[in-house]
Design a protein around this motif. Sequence first.
Motif, PDB file in Angstrom:
ATOM      1  N   UNK A  22     -35.590  28.244  -2.940  1.00 43.83           N
ATOM      2  CA  UNK A  22     -35.298  29.308  -1.977  1.00 43.83           C
ATOM      3  C   UNK A  22     -36.394  30.359  -2.046  1.00 43.83           C
ATOM      4  N   UNK A  23     -36.758  30.880  -0.864  1.00 43.32           N
ATOM      5  CA  UNK A  23     -37.773  31.933  -0.840  1.00 43.32           C
ATOM      6  C   UNK A  23     -37.460  32.914   0.280  1.00 43.32           C
ATOM      7  N   UNK A  24     -38.011  34.141   0.189  1.00 39.46           N
ATOM      8  CA  UNK A  24     -37.735  35.122   1.242  1.00 39.46           C
ATOM      9  C   UNK A  24     -38.352  34.665   2.558  1.00 39.46           C
ATOM     10  N   UNK A  71     -20.093  35.242   6.612  1.00 38.16           N
ATOM     11  CA  UNK A  71     -19.604  35.971   5.441  1.00 38.16           C
ATOM     12  C   UNK A  71     -20.100  37.424   5.451  1.00 38.16           C
ATOM     13  N   UNK A 127     -30.667  39.651   3.878  1.00 30.03           N
ATOM     14  CA  UNK A 127     -32.047  39.189   3.733  1.00 30.03           C
ATOM     15  C   UNK A 127     -32.101  37.707   4.102  1.00 30.03           C
ATOM     16  N   UNK A 129     -33.359  34.064   4.024  1.00 33.00           N
ATOM     17  CA  UNK A 129     -34.067  33.195   3.070  1.00 33.00           C
ATOM     18  C   UNK A 129     -34.436  31.886   3.754  1.00 33.00           C
TER      19      UNK A 129
ATOM     20  N   UNK B 198     -33.328  38.306  -4.155  1.00 37.07           N
ATOM     21  CA  UNK B 198     -34.169  38.676  -3.011  1.00 37.07           C
ATOM     22  C   UNK B 198     -34.526  40.163  -3.010  1.00 37.07           C
ATOM     23  N   UNK B 199     -33.577  41.012  -3.444  1.00 33.68           N
ATOM     24  CA  UNK B 199     -33.843  42.456  -3.383  1.00 33.68           C
ATOM     25  C   UNK B 199     -34.856  42.912  -4.429  1.00 33.68           C
ATOM     26  N   UNK B 209     -40.620  32.808  -4.971  1.00 36.98           N
ATOM     27  CA  UNK B 209     -39.488  31.873  -5.022  1.00 36.98           C
ATOM     28  C   UNK B 209     -38.337  32.590  -5.723  1.00 36.98           C
ATOM     29  N   UNK B 210     -37.120  32.278  -5.301  1.00 31.79           N
ATOM     30  CA  UNK B 210     -35.954  32.902  -5.925  1.00 31.79           C
ATOM     31  C   UNK B 210     -35.284  31.926  -6.885  1.00 31.79           C
ATOM     32  N   UNK B 356     -19.401  44.674  -4.752  1.00 32.37           N
ATOM     33  CA  UNK B 356     -20.260  43.817  -3.916  1.00 32.37           C
ATOM     34  C   UNK B 356     -21.677  44.388  -3.896  1.00 32.37           C
ATOM     35  N   UNK B 358     -25.936  44.110  -5.640  1.00 34.92           N
ATOM     36  CA  UNK B 358     -26.930  43.300  -6.353  1.00 34.92           C
ATOM     37  C   UNK B 358     -26.616  41.818  -6.262  1.00 34.92           C
ATOM     38  N   UNK B 365     -17.540  34.995  -4.798  1.00 40.59           N
ATOM     39  CA  UNK B 365     -17.283  34.798  -3.374  1.00 40.59           C
ATOM     40  C   UNK B 365     -15.860  35.282  -3.140  1.00 40.59           C
ATOM     41  N   UNK B 366     -15.741  36.291  -2.301  1.00 42.99           N
ATOM     42  CA  UNK B 366     -14.469  36.984  -2.146  1.00 42.99           C
ATOM     43  C   UNK B 366     -13.346  36.009  -1.790  1.00 42.99           C
ATOM     44  N   UNK B 372     -14.020  40.902  -4.447  1.00 39.24           N
ATOM     45  CA  UNK B 372     -15.071  41.920  -4.322  1.00 39.24           C
ATOM     46  C   UNK B 372     -14.447  43.242  -3.889  1.00 39.24           C
ATOM     47  N   UNK B 374     -15.231  47.750  -3.203  1.00 35.47           N
ATOM     48  CA  UNK B 374     -16.225  48.775  -2.878  1.00 35.47           C
ATOM     49  C   UNK B 374     -15.775  50.173  -3.273  1.00 35.47           C
ATOM     50  N   UNK B 403     -18.017  27.022  -9.785  1.00 35.21           N
ATOM     51  CA  UNK B 403     -19.179  27.627  -9.122  1.00 35.21           C
ATOM     52  C   UNK B 403     -20.297  27.908 -10.132  1.00 35.21           C
ATOM     53  N   UNK B 407     -24.031  26.202 -10.356  1.00 34.73           N
ATOM     54  CA  UNK B 407     -25.152  27.065  -9.950  1.00 34.73           C
ATOM     55  C   UNK B 407     -25.770  27.954 -11.014  1.00 34.73           C
TER      56      UNK B 407
END
Lengths: 256, 426
Positions: A22-24, A71, A127, A129, B198-199, B209-210, B356, B358, B365-366, B372, B374, B403, B407
């Motif tokens: 995965x990438x931005x 979502x 964002x 991806x 990503x952030x 790459x993430x 919810x 970062x 996953x809610x 999640x 706030x 999950x 992952x």
Amino acid sequence: MDQAPPASVSEAFIFHTPSPLESPAGQVATDIQSLRDGIAACSDASLFQHVTRMPVRFPHARDVPENDFARWVGDVMQMPEVSERLAFVGSASILDFGELRGSLLGVLDRVQPKERKREAPEGALFHFLEAHSVLAPLGVEARTAAEVIEVWPWIDLGSAFYHLVEAPLQRTEEQALIPWLREHGGKSMADSAEQVVRSSRPLNILLKEVGSRWRRSMIGRRLIERAEAPELERQREARAAMARLAGRLRGRGSKS
Amino acid sequence: MSAARDDSAAYAPPIGDGSQLAPTSPRGGWLERYEQLVGARTLRALEALARKLKGHRIVMVNTTKTGGGVAEILHRVVVILNELGIETSWEVMEGDEHFFGVTKKMHNALHGHTQPLTDEDREVYHERTRMEAERLALDGDLILIHDPQPASLIEHRREPGQHWVWRCHIDLSRRDEDYWDFLKPAVSRYDTAIFSHIEFVPPLTIPAVLVPPSIDPFAEKNRDMSEEEIESICDRLGLDAASPWMTQVSRYDRIKDPIGVLEAFKLVRARRPAHLVLAGGSASDDPEGAEVLAEVREKAKGVKDVTILELPPQSDIEINAIQRASTVVLQKSLREGFALTVSEALWKRRAVVASAVGGIPLQVLHERTGLLVRSIEGTAFQTIRFLDNPELRRDLGVEGHVHVRDNFLHTREVRDYLAVFARLVG
């Protein structure tokens, strides 16, 4: 399982396993309007990541979660109706990316203009991806449709998804399993796989369902083969089958 | 311990991918142990990717062999890579107190705690990097540099035929631009940069790459524990509560919002029997942490059923036991990096209520793997839902465990690194 002989035994189907990176992608959505603009402008690889890849990102989920756009619109933008529509559009089975993009945009275009500019809270932007798969040969190949059934238990979930869904979508025809089955005497296998893939079910269930449908489709043919086999061979196979059954029963007994 | 231990989520879900039907190849060591968790098919896919890199040699570089999340990951990942047949070594960049003083400032500044970067700091950093570039055995063709401290090694040691990848484990979203400008020329020379979320990705001229971080299911912090062991550890910690526990494990930092957790607990406690456990690292060497801890203690005065723990370093077993004994695990942060503590709780099949922010929504996953929130009221509301509903705790706990298995275990992180290198070598 069809009775037609394989078209060509030399054309083996080589299974690959994908490792998605995965990438931005560059786009960031701060409201519904910029989400819409992002979807209009993003690459196919981005749609693939946020919508099509959901089953492989959550392979053992009880059911496949709604796509990322749905979502975000539901959880962050608090627009359940739009979220539902996006979820529905994204859950349709193999669409081409143009069709998928058009459907998603169609949903967002129906949002009232004043609602489109309401901003997402800080730290909850969307964002975009992209996902690109790095392929590796799994070391498993099949020369006939029947061999695909034999090797299926070796195939990992990512590989099954790649050959049944991703490769046809990415137009890498030589990696698409369903057309290969059609060309290699497995028309009914191809049809049943296609039917299961359309169901948008969780990947682990899809994989099992495909395998069991294929095995069931072999029953008729195997019966004919066994009926024609020499008596000694049939006896040996019957003993082996009974031993397997006894083993399973013993296993069940020891668990209880 | 007489805590209302929650066993409703103790059911272990099967791998369910039918991989037991396929013949398995003999594996030893950690791969075999991981196979029991992730299944033979997943392992075979990992081995297939590893075959693409046969004959290549990986060198990992960081700045410490012990302590800290990166060292923990490397201890396991290096072994797994070698078991996969890829020769992998691990080099540790050394330094004196001046160097580590500068890199500590750098670390803090890149996290957003601005401190001036002096000419002397720059010189200390460059001088040590030059020395270490000569000393370290960077003799592989695939070099994976972890975090900013050793990032400039590439300026001195890159050789033809090598592929260099920078793995940034820290959150750069609030970086001090002076420090980033200082590092950027070196980072720009890498073939690829890897970020956890990503952030965290800054503007770059190289591919990014993430790769999310991962947990070790066999580490003391996550391994299975018997009821007796959990009980004995909780007894030792003086944790004895008849009511269900809601727990937050995190350092005493304002961004983790311990005061908000306390406020949420008060709302819960007004309606249901419950006990709050706040467990965090020792604040003795962290003035800000000590201040926050004192504030939490002050606010908790007079509030019944609250336990505030200040755990020493190396309290992994204690954290494991506390999480497992909890009915609800909270992570009510105002801001977060990846928040791997969430994956740790999910791995233990706990009911998780988390903000919810970062990297948390990637893990929670809610309504699927957790809930999640706030706000303080939202935290109280969702906690009460979990307290009242053992089926919900069990169902989401099981999904959360699955999950994480799919992952956020080390095998997935290894696969991602291999994929990055496989793409580079073509």
